[in-house]
Write a protein that holds these residues in place. Structure first.
Motif, PDB file in Angstrom:
ATOM      1  N   GLU A 110       4.468  15.362  12.022  1.00  0.00           N
ATOM      2  CA  GLU A 110       4.344  16.067  13.290  1.00  0.00           C
ATOM      3  C   GLU A 110       2.975  16.733  13.429  1.00  0.00           C
ATOM      4  OE1 GLU A 110       6.600  19.223  16.239  1.00  0.00           O
ATOM      5  OE2 GLU A 110       7.508  18.700  14.317  1.00  0.00           O
ATOM      6  N   VAL A 111       2.501  17.328  12.345  1.00  0.00           N
ATOM      7  CA  VAL A 111       1.188  17.983  12.391  1.00  0.00           C
ATOM      8  C   VAL A 111       0.090  16.948  12.630  1.00  0.00           C
ATOM      9  CG1 VAL A 111      -0.502  19.327  11.099  1.00  0.00           C
ATOM     10  CG2 VAL A 111       1.930  19.898  10.927  1.00  0.00           C
ATOM     11  N   VAL A 112       0.165  15.842  11.905  1.00  0.00           N
ATOM     12  CA  VAL A 112      -0.844  14.797  12.072  1.00  0.00           C
ATOM     13  C   VAL A 112      -0.765  14.198  13.474  1.00  0.00           C
ATOM     14  CG1 VAL A 112      -1.585  12.517  11.288  1.00  0.00           C
ATOM     15  CG2 VAL A 112      -0.945  14.256   9.614  1.00  0.00           C
ATOM     16  N   ALA A 113       0.459  14.006  13.979  1.00  0.00           N
ATOM     17  CA  ALA A 113       0.628  13.480  15.332  1.00  0.00           C
ATOM     18  C   ALA A 113       0.003  14.427  16.353  1.00  0.00           C
ATOM     19  CB  ALA A 113       2.103  13.269  15.647  1.00  0.00           C
ATOM     20  N   ALA A 114       0.224  15.725  16.173  1.00  0.00           N
ATOM     21  CA  ALA A 114      -0.347  16.710  17.098  1.00  0.00           C
ATOM     22  C   ALA A 114      -1.870  16.635  17.089  1.00  0.00           C
ATOM     23  CB  ALA A 114       0.111  18.114  16.713  1.00  0.00           C
ATOM     24  N   LEU A 115      -2.432  16.473  15.919  1.00  0.00           N
ATOM     25  CA  LEU A 115      -3.888  16.384  15.786  1.00  0.00           C
ATOM     26  C   LEU A 115      -4.416  15.162  16.537  1.00  0.00           C
ATOM     27  CD1 LEU A 115      -6.335  17.700  14.404  1.00  0.00           C
ATOM     28  CD2 LEU A 115      -5.865  16.280  12.395  1.00  0.00           C
ATOM     29  N   LYS A 116      -3.738  14.028  16.368  1.00  0.00           N
ATOM     30  CA  LYS A 116      -4.166  12.801  17.044  1.00  0.00           C
ATOM     31  C   LYS A 116      -3.923  12.880  18.554  1.00  0.00           C
ATOM     32  CE  LYS A 116      -3.472   9.631  13.148  1.00  0.00           C
ATOM     33  NZ  LYS A 116      -2.723   8.441  12.667  1.00  0.00           N
ATOM     34  N   ILE A 117      -2.783  13.439  18.927  1.00  0.00           N
ATOM     35  CA  ILE A 117      -2.437  13.531  20.344  1.00  0.00           C
ATOM     36  C   ILE A 117      -3.449  14.394  21.089  1.00  0.00           C
ATOM     37  CG2 ILE A 117      -0.745  14.509  21.959  1.00  0.00           C
ATOM     38  CD1 ILE A 117       1.437  13.501  19.992  1.00  0.00           C
ATOM     39  N   ALA A 118      -3.891  15.474  20.448  1.00  0.00           N
ATOM     40  CA  ALA A 118      -4.889  16.340  21.083  1.00  0.00           C
ATOM     41  C   ALA A 118      -6.143  15.549  21.432  1.00  0.00           C
ATOM     42  CB  ALA A 118      -5.235  17.508  20.162  1.00  0.00           C
ATOM     43  N   GLY A 119      -6.561  14.667  20.524  1.00  0.00           N
ATOM     44  CA  GLY A 119      -7.729  13.835  20.784  1.00  0.00           C
ATOM     45  C   GLY A 119      -7.513  12.886  21.945  1.00  0.00           C
ATOM     46  N   VAL A 120      -6.305  12.330  22.042  1.00  0.00           N
ATOM     47  CA  VAL A 120      -5.992  11.405  23.134  1.00  0.00           C
ATOM     48  C   VAL A 120      -5.956  12.143  24.469  1.00  0.00           C
ATOM     49  CG1 VAL A 120      -4.265   9.841  24.075  1.00  0.00           C
ATOM     50  CG2 VAL A 120      -4.743   9.818  21.620  1.00  0.00           C
ATOM     51  N   VAL A 121      -5.327  13.324  24.479  1.00  0.00           N
ATOM     52  CA  VAL A 121      -5.243  14.092  25.724  1.00  0.00           C
ATOM     53  C   VAL A 121      -6.640  14.512  26.178  1.00  0.00           C
ATOM     54  CG1 VAL A 121      -4.344  16.190  26.815  1.00  0.00           C
ATOM     55  CG2 VAL A 121      -2.900  14.889  25.247  1.00  0.00           C
ATOM     56  N   GLU A 122      -7.511  14.827  25.230  1.00  0.00           N
ATOM     57  CA  GLU A 122      -8.889  15.167  25.587  1.00  0.00           C
ATOM     58  C   GLU A 122      -9.560  13.985  26.285  1.00  0.00           C
ATOM     59  OE1 GLU A 122     -13.133  15.298  25.436  1.00  0.00           O
ATOM     60  OE2 GLU A 122     -11.945  13.947  24.165  1.00  0.00           O
ATOM     61  N   ARG A 123      -9.277  12.777  25.808  1.00  0.00           N
ATOM     62  CA  ARG A 123      -9.862  11.592  26.448  1.00  0.00           C
ATOM     63  C   ARG A 123      -9.262  11.379  27.842  1.00  0.00           C
ATOM     64  NH1 ARG A 123      -9.863   9.898  21.093  1.00  0.00           N
ATOM     65  NH2 ARG A 123      -7.897   8.753  21.214  1.00  0.00           N
ATOM     66  N   ILE A 124      -7.983  11.699  28.004  1.00  0.00           N
ATOM     67  CA  ILE A 124      -7.366  11.608  29.329  1.00  0.00           C
ATOM     68  C   ILE A 124      -8.079  12.551  30.288  1.00  0.00           C
ATOM     69  CG2 ILE A 124      -5.266  12.166  30.643  1.00  0.00           C
ATOM     70  CD1 ILE A 124      -3.661  11.094  28.218  1.00  0.00           C
ATOM     71  N   GLY A 125      -8.390  13.750  29.812  1.00  0.00           N
ATOM     72  CA  GLY A 125      -9.165  14.684  30.626  1.00  0.00           C
ATOM     73  C   GLY A 125     -10.526  14.122  30.985  1.00  0.00           C
ATOM     74  N   ASP A 126     -11.126  13.411  30.053  1.00  0.00           N
ATOM     75  CA  ASP A 126     -12.428  12.788  30.321  1.00  0.00           C
ATOM     76  C   ASP A 126     -12.324  11.730  31.419  1.00  0.00           C
ATOM     77  OD1 ASP A 126     -13.775  14.323  28.482  1.00  0.00           O
ATOM     78  OD2 ASP A 126     -13.759  12.806  26.895  1.00  0.00           O
ATOM     79  N   TYR A 127     -11.213  10.981  31.430  1.00  0.00           N
ATOM     80  CA  TYR A 127     -11.032   9.982  32.481  1.00  0.00           C
ATOM     81  C   TYR A 127     -10.919  10.651  33.848  1.00  0.00           C
ATOM     82  CZ  TYR A 127     -10.482   6.091  29.230  1.00  0.00           C
ATOM     83  OH  TYR A 127     -10.713   5.130  28.277  1.00  0.00           O
ATOM     84  N   ALA A 128     -10.208  11.781  33.904  1.00  0.00           N
ATOM     85  CA  ALA A 128     -10.117  12.525  35.167  1.00  0.00           C
ATOM     86  C   ALA A 128     -11.504  13.003  35.591  1.00  0.00           C
ATOM     87  CB  ALA A 128      -9.165  13.707  35.012  1.00  0.00           C
ATOM     88  N   LYS A 129     -12.277  13.491  34.622  1.00  0.00           N
ATOM     89  CA  LYS A 129     -13.639  13.934  34.914  1.00  0.00           C
ATOM     90  C   LYS A 129     -14.485  12.763  35.417  1.00  0.00           C
ATOM     91  CE  LYS A 129     -16.343  14.820  31.429  1.00  0.00           C
ATOM     92  NZ  LYS A 129     -16.949  15.488  30.243  1.00  0.00           N
ATOM     93  N   ASN A 130     -14.314  11.594  34.822  1.00  0.00           N
ATOM     94  CA  ASN A 130     -15.074  10.416  35.255  1.00  0.00           C
ATOM     95  C   ASN A 130     -14.727  10.024  36.693  1.00  0.00           C
ATOM     96  OD1 ASN A 130     -16.350  10.243  32.797  1.00  0.00           O
ATOM     97  ND2 ASN A 130     -14.977   8.691  31.964  1.00  0.00           N
ATOM     98  N   ILE A 131     -13.446  10.184  37.043  1.00  0.00           N
ATOM     99  CA  ILE A 131     -13.046   9.906  38.428  1.00  0.00           C
ATOM    100  C   ILE A 131     -13.768  10.867  39.371  1.00  0.00           C
ATOM    101  CG2 ILE A 131     -11.119  10.013  40.060  1.00  0.00           C
ATOM    102  CD1 ILE A 131      -9.318   9.006  37.747  1.00  0.00           C
ATOM    103  N   ALA A 132     -13.803  12.135  38.983  1.00  0.00           N
ATOM    104  CA  ALA A 132     -14.484  13.142  39.818  1.00  0.00           C
ATOM    105  C   ALA A 132     -15.967  12.817  39.980  1.00  0.00           C
ATOM    106  CB  ALA A 132     -14.304  14.528  39.204  1.00  0.00           C
ATOM    107  N   LYS A 133     -16.575  12.262  38.940  1.00  0.00           N
ATOM    108  CA  LYS A 133     -17.991  11.910  39.013  1.00  0.00           C
ATOM    109  C   LYS A 133     -18.275  10.848  40.071  1.00  0.00           C
ATOM    110  CE  LYS A 133     -19.307  12.867  34.187  1.00  0.00           C
ATOM    111  NZ  LYS A 133     -19.746  12.261  32.902  1.00  0.00           N
TER     112      LYS A 133
END
Length: 227
Positions: free
Chosen positions: A83-106
């Motif tokens: 669970e801890v390792v999954a949380a660590l990896k998931i945080a990285g994925v969610v950060e990339r999802i945020g980047d995609y939203a930012k790219n749309i805004a660009k």
């Protein structure tokens, strides 16, 4: 002493889940706000989406620090470690999802035009579908729900079909309206970003499934063997 350690570990895990949930909420809102900026062709709104991405990045860093601390101090085993390792990896994925939203805004300043590009009206529905996948995947993580994770992966094909349909619509519109080629190309980029958000939601779901069961998702294993 053991009871105290267990309570401390449970508190850390609860905090970790809370941070992931907070990240997910911000990422979902970023998707919605980026699409709103796109529909309105609102540069100021798009700029706010881009600026707000820093909050997601900050929480990701906090998740990383907490996960490392849990592993170093609590020495979790088996299910807890997954669970801890999954949380660590998931945080990285969610950060990339945020980047995609930012790219749309660009892209918003790049599609400004007096002419309304009709196919843009189809993109918000795709964005809602992608955002729902993100929310469902993170809800599955919070609940350690393997079945819910499977359902997220199963819904990815519907998003892919949506993308294919929008792609065809945009290309047809571009051919019929050559003056819009540049702007429609940016909308194609937006649609691809939404499709990638769905892919990342699926990746989160796969991590949730593994964390909850200790095994890879069977359908994904079969797909991997067929490649």
């Amino acid at each position: 002493m053991i009871e105290h350690t267990v309570k401390a570990f449970d508190a850390d895990i609860g905090q970790l889940r809370g941070l992931i949930s907070q990240m997910g909420g911000l990422a979902e809102d970023a998707i919605a706000q980026a699409m709103l900026a796109l529909q309105r062709v609102d540069r100021d709104h798009a700029d706010r989406v881009r600026a707000d991405d820093k909050a997601i990045d900050a929480i990701e860093a906090e998740v990383e620090r907490l996960a490392v601390r849990i592993i170093a101090l609590r020495a979790p085993m088996a299910n807890d470690l997954r669970e801890v390792v999954a949380a660590l990896k998931i945080a990285g994925v969610v950060e990339r999802i945020g980047d995609y939203a930012k790219n749309i805004a660009k892209r918003v300043p790049l599609i400004e035009s007096e002419q309304r590009i009709e196919p843009v009206s189809t993109l918000p529905a795709m964005a809602r579908m992608a955002s729902e996948m993100v929310r469902d995947a993170l809800d599955a993580f919070a609940a350690r729900d393997a079945d819910a994770a499977v359902r997220v992966c199963e819904s990815d094909s519907a998003l892919d079909d949506f993308y294919d349909s929008i792609f065809r619509t945009l290309v047809t519109y571009m051919v019929e309206n050559p003056k819009t080629i540049s702007q429609v190309a940016h909308l194609l980029f937006v649609a691809k970003n939404l499709e990638r958000i769905g892919d990342h939601a699926t990746n989160v779901a796969e991590m949730v499934y593994f964390a909850a069961t200790g095994t890879q998702m069977a359908e994904r294993e079969r797909s991997a063997r067929s490649l």
